[in-house]
Enzyme design. Structure first.
Site, PDB file in Angstrom:
ATOM      1  N   HIS A  64      -0.457  -9.325 -48.029  1.00 36.76           N
ATOM      2  CA  HIS A  64      -0.512 -10.500 -48.898  1.00 36.76           C
ATOM      3  C   HIS A  64      -1.226 -10.144 -50.194  1.00 36.76           C
ATOM      4  O   HIS A  64      -1.652  -9.010 -50.407  1.00 36.76           O
ATOM      5  CB  HIS A  64      -1.160 -11.701 -48.198  1.00 36.76           C
ATOM      6  CG  HIS A  64      -2.659 -11.691 -48.198  1.00 36.76           C
ATOM      7  ND1 HIS A  64      -3.411 -12.831 -48.263  1.00 36.76           N
ATOM      8  CD2 HIS A  64      -3.549 -10.665 -48.142  1.00 36.76           C
ATOM      9  CE1 HIS A  64      -4.694 -12.520 -48.244  1.00 36.76           C
ATOM     10  NE2 HIS A  64      -4.810 -11.230 -48.161  1.00 36.76           N
ATOM     11  N   CYS A  80      -8.314  -8.492 -53.848  1.00 39.25           N
ATOM     12  CA  CYS A  80      -7.294  -9.320 -53.187  1.00 39.25           C
ATOM     13  C   CYS A  80      -6.135  -9.635 -54.118  1.00 39.25           C
ATOM     14  O   CYS A  80      -5.088 -10.098 -53.677  1.00 39.25           O
ATOM     15  CB  CYS A  80      -7.912 -10.629 -52.686  1.00 39.25           C
ATOM     16  SG  CYS A  80      -9.146 -10.362 -51.424  1.00 39.25           S
ATOM     17  N   HIS A 121      -1.968  -5.867 -50.307  1.00 42.83           N
ATOM     18  CA  HIS A 121      -2.842  -5.194 -49.347  1.00 42.83           C
ATOM     19  C   HIS A 121      -2.627  -5.879 -48.001  1.00 42.83           C
ATOM     20  O   HIS A 121      -2.023  -6.953 -47.945  1.00 42.83           O
ATOM     21  CB  HIS A 121      -4.321  -5.269 -49.768  1.00 42.83           C
ATOM     22  CG  HIS A 121      -4.871  -6.656 -49.729  1.00 42.83           C
ATOM     23  ND1 HIS A 121      -4.709  -7.557 -50.755  1.00 42.83           N
ATOM     24  CD2 HIS A 121      -5.558  -7.331 -48.771  1.00 42.83           C
ATOM     25  CE1 HIS A 121      -5.284  -8.704 -50.439  1.00 42.83           C
ATOM     26  NE2 HIS A 121      -5.798  -8.598 -49.232  1.00 42.83           N
ATOM     27  N   HIS A 145      -3.819  -6.873 -43.719  1.00 43.82           N
ATOM     28  CA  HIS A 145      -4.872  -7.168 -42.742  1.00 43.82           C
ATOM     29  C   HIS A 145      -4.303  -7.082 -41.331  1.00 43.82           C
ATOM     30  O   HIS A 145      -3.117  -7.385 -41.128  1.00 43.82           O
ATOM     31  CB  HIS A 145      -5.432  -8.576 -42.926  1.00 43.82           C
ATOM     32  CG  HIS A 145      -6.098  -8.790 -44.242  1.00 43.82           C
ATOM     33  ND1 HIS A 145      -7.352  -8.297 -44.532  1.00 43.82           N
ATOM     34  CD2 HIS A 145      -5.685  -9.437 -45.360  1.00 43.82           C
ATOM     35  CE1 HIS A 145      -7.678  -8.635 -45.765  1.00 43.82           C
ATOM     36  NE2 HIS A 145      -6.689  -9.335 -46.294  1.00 43.82           N
ATOM     37  N   ASP A 153       4.425 -11.135 -38.337  1.00 44.98           N
ATOM     38  CA  ASP A 153       4.063  -9.746 -38.053  1.00 44.98           C
ATOM     39  C   ASP A 153       4.910  -8.774 -38.884  1.00 44.98           C
ATOM     40  O   ASP A 153       6.147  -8.886 -38.915  1.00 44.98           O
ATOM     41  CB  ASP A 153       4.241  -9.465 -36.561  1.00 44.98           C
ATOM     42  CG  ASP A 153       3.622  -8.141 -36.155  1.00 44.98           C
ATOM     43  OD1 ASP A 153       2.558  -7.797 -36.697  1.00 44.98           O
ATOM     44  OD2 ASP A 153       4.213  -7.454 -35.298  1.00 44.98           O
ATOM     45  N   HIS A 154       4.224  -7.845 -39.532  1.00 48.32           N
ATOM     46  CA  HIS A 154       4.858  -6.835 -40.390  1.00 48.32           C
ATOM     47  C   HIS A 154       5.628  -7.456 -41.549  1.00 48.32           C
ATOM     48  O   HIS A 154       6.619  -6.894 -42.030  1.00 48.32           O
ATOM     49  CB  HIS A 154       5.763  -5.897 -39.570  1.00 48.32           C
ATOM     50  CG  HIS A 154       4.988  -4.942 -38.731  1.00 48.32           C
ATOM     51  ND1 HIS A 154       4.287  -5.342 -37.619  1.00 48.32           N
ATOM     52  CD2 HIS A 154       4.772  -3.609 -38.847  1.00 48.32           C
ATOM     53  CE1 HIS A 154       3.681  -4.297 -37.082  1.00 48.32           C
ATOM     54  NE2 HIS A 154       3.952  -3.236 -37.812  1.00 48.32           N
ATOM     55  N   GLU A 162      -9.512 -12.636 -40.391  1.00 48.56           N
ATOM     56  CA  GLU A 162      -8.848 -11.774 -41.373  1.00 48.56           C
ATOM     57  C   GLU A 162      -9.451 -10.379 -41.374  1.00 48.56           C
ATOM     58  O   GLU A 162      -8.741  -9.378 -41.455  1.00 48.56           O
ATOM     59  CB  GLU A 162      -8.953 -12.392 -42.766  1.00 48.56           C
ATOM     60  CG  GLU A 162      -8.057 -11.708 -43.778  1.00 48.56           C
ATOM     61  CD  GLU A 162      -8.280 -12.239 -45.181  1.00 48.56           C
ATOM     62  OE1 GLU A 162      -7.326 -12.730 -45.781  1.00 48.56           O
ATOM     63  OE2 GLU A 162      -9.427 -12.153 -45.669  1.00 48.56           O
TER      64      GLU A 162
HETATM   65 NI    NI Z   1      -6.591 -10.148 -48.153  1.00 43.17          NI
END
Ligand code: NI
Length: 137
Positions: free
Chosen positions: A14, A33, A39, A41, A79-80, A126
């Site tokens: 995200h 961010c 990037h 998580h 997911d992914h 997160e």
């Molecule tokens: Ni983030």
């Protein structure tokens, strides 16, 4: 009344940014961010359901059913993926942990109710240092 929690995990990319702000302002407010190249998580999602113990079965909700709901409506869709661009229910949402947790609640709520239980908490972790809890209000 008793609470029961199921954990599921997903990995996703995200970025936090506002398209109506300059790159400088996004960097100033959101720091790393706001990285234009995204990037990721390793998210942990804890879904807590409340209800009464079914005297015949001994449980509030069948954890297999709860896990199935979370996977079908949330983790299989996140997911992914890139939360900013791949997920229909996050379209036009700033993908902060807060907003993602609220959006997850809204997706899960009707399906939990359909099983005769109530959602109590959506906890979204997160990073190992940051998590949010949403209780529906
Ligand atoms: Ni983030």
């Amino acid at each position: 009344m008793i609470h029961i929690t199921r954990r599921e995990r997903f990995n996703a990319a995200h970025r936090l940014f506002r398209s109506d702000w300059s790159e400088e302002k996004n960097n100033e407010i959101f720091g790393g961010c706001a990285n234009p190249n995204w990037h990721g998580h390793n998210y942990e999602l804890f879904v807590t359901v409340k209800g009464n113990v079914n005297p015949e079965l001994g449980y509030v909700i069948n954890l297999k059913d709860l896990s199935g709901i979370i996977r079908t409506y949330i983790t299989n869709r996140l997911d992914h993926r890139n939360l900013n661009v791949d997920v229909d229910f996050l379209r036009d949402v700033m993908t902060s942990t807060e907003n993602v947790a609220i959006a997850i609640w809204r997706q899960l709520d009707p399906h939990i109710r359909a099983l005769g239980c109530s959602l109590h908490c959506v906890k979204l972790v997160e990073t190992e240092n940051n998590y949010v809890e949403y209780f529906g209000e």
